[in-house]
Motif scaffolding. Structure first.
Motif, short mmCIF file in Angstrom:
data_model
loop_
_atom_site.label_atom_id
_atom_site.label_comp_id
_atom_site.label_asym_id
_atom_site.label_seq_id
_atom_site.Cartn_x
_atom_site.Cartn_y
_atom_site.Cartn_z
N TYR A 99 41.56 37.27 -36.82
CA TYR A 99 41.91 38.21 -37.90
C TYR A 99 43.03 39.15 -37.48
CZ TYR A 99 37.64 36.53 -40.18
OH TYR A 99 36.67 35.76 -40.76
N LEU A 100 43.03 39.57 -36.22
CA LEU A 100 44.14 40.40 -35.73
C LEU A 100 45.46 39.63 -35.82
CD1 LEU A 100 42.47 42.14 -32.67
CD2 LEU A 100 43.45 43.30 -34.67
N ASP A 101 45.43 38.34 -35.48
CA ASP A 101 46.63 37.51 -35.59
C ASP A 101 47.09 37.39 -37.04
OD1 ASP A 101 46.63 37.18 -32.85
OD2 ASP A 101 45.71 35.17 -32.92
N GLN A 102 46.14 37.23 -37.96
CA GLN A 102 46.50 37.16 -39.37
C GLN A 102 47.15 38.46 -39.83
OE1 GLN A 102 43.03 36.00 -41.61
NE2 GLN A 102 42.98 33.96 -40.68
N LEU A 103 46.60 39.57 -39.38
CA LEU A 103 47.18 40.86 -39.74
C LEU A 103 48.59 41.02 -39.19
CD1 LEU A 103 44.05 43.10 -39.27
CD2 LEU A 103 45.41 42.95 -41.36
N SER A 104 48.83 40.54 -37.98
CA SER A 104 50.17 40.68 -37.41
C SER A 104 51.18 39.80 -38.14
CB SER A 104 50.16 40.37 -35.91
OG SER A 104 49.96 39.00 -35.68
N ASP A 105 50.71 38.75 -38.80
CA ASP A 105 51.61 37.88 -39.57
C ASP A 105 51.93 38.46 -40.95
OD1 ASP A 105 51.66 36.06 -37.51
OD2 ASP A 105 50.15 34.74 -38.40
N MET A 106 51.20 39.46 -41.38
CA MET A 106 51.41 40.02 -42.72
C MET A 106 52.58 41.00 -42.68
SD MET A 106 47.47 40.44 -43.90
CE MET A 106 47.78 40.55 -45.66
#
Length: 171
Positions: A99-106
């Motif tokens: 989820y942290l990775d997904q947030l960094s992609d946003m």
């Protein structure tokens, strides 16, 4: 959702039956809107981790449904931030990392300072949880210094309490 609020007050999880009803409803919805985001967002802390992960994954699978509706996009960011916090508390570190990775992609602009702060704060906690104690402590303490410098006293107190709890549970 009301049961979730009551469970949050008592620091409990909702019943299996209520969890099933909630998850069945959300999985049955083809197009998530404000209503579904509100239900999930207000129930995150009370759901069992397996249900939370399934629903947040469903949310991210339906990314295309959010389109350019900015309000829903930011609701998704906040849901992911809250999901990371719950995953860290529950020691589901691989999912927290996902989820942290997904947030960094946003895509977030400079006006999303609070969201960026929260993500960095959770990154620091993640580092502590995976055993990179000094790196995590340095990151969290630098963020606490920012809050102090900006005069955000209530937020500083809240974040310091969380930090102390994480340290106590880790060390």
């Amino acid at each position: 959702m009301i049961e979730s609020f009551m469970c949050a007050i008592d620091n409990n999880k909702i019943s299996e039956e209520s969890s099933r009803i909630l998850t069945d409803y959300l999985f049955g919805v083809d197009y998530w809107g404000k209503y579904e985001l509100m239900i999930l967002g207000n129930s995150l802390d009370a759901l069992p981790i397996s249900a939370l992960v399934s629903l947040v994954d469903e949310l991210t699978d339906k990314t295309h449904l959010f389109g350019t509706v900015q309000e829903n996009y930011f609701a998704r960011i906040h849901l992911l931030i809250n999901a990371v916090g719950v995953c860290l508390e529950e020691e589901t570190l691989k999912i927290a990392r996902k989820y942290l990775d997904q947030l960094s992609d946003m895509k977030m602009t400079e006006t999303n300072l609070y969201e960026k702060f929260e993500i960095k704060f959770l990154e620091g906690f993640y580092q502590i949880k995976i055993g990179h104690l000094e790196t995590g402590k340095e990151q969290v303490e630098s963020l606490l210094t920012v809050l102090k410098t900006l005069g955000c006293e209530q937020l500083l107190i809240s974040k310091e309490e969380i930090y102390q709890q994480i340290l106590a549970s880790t060390i």
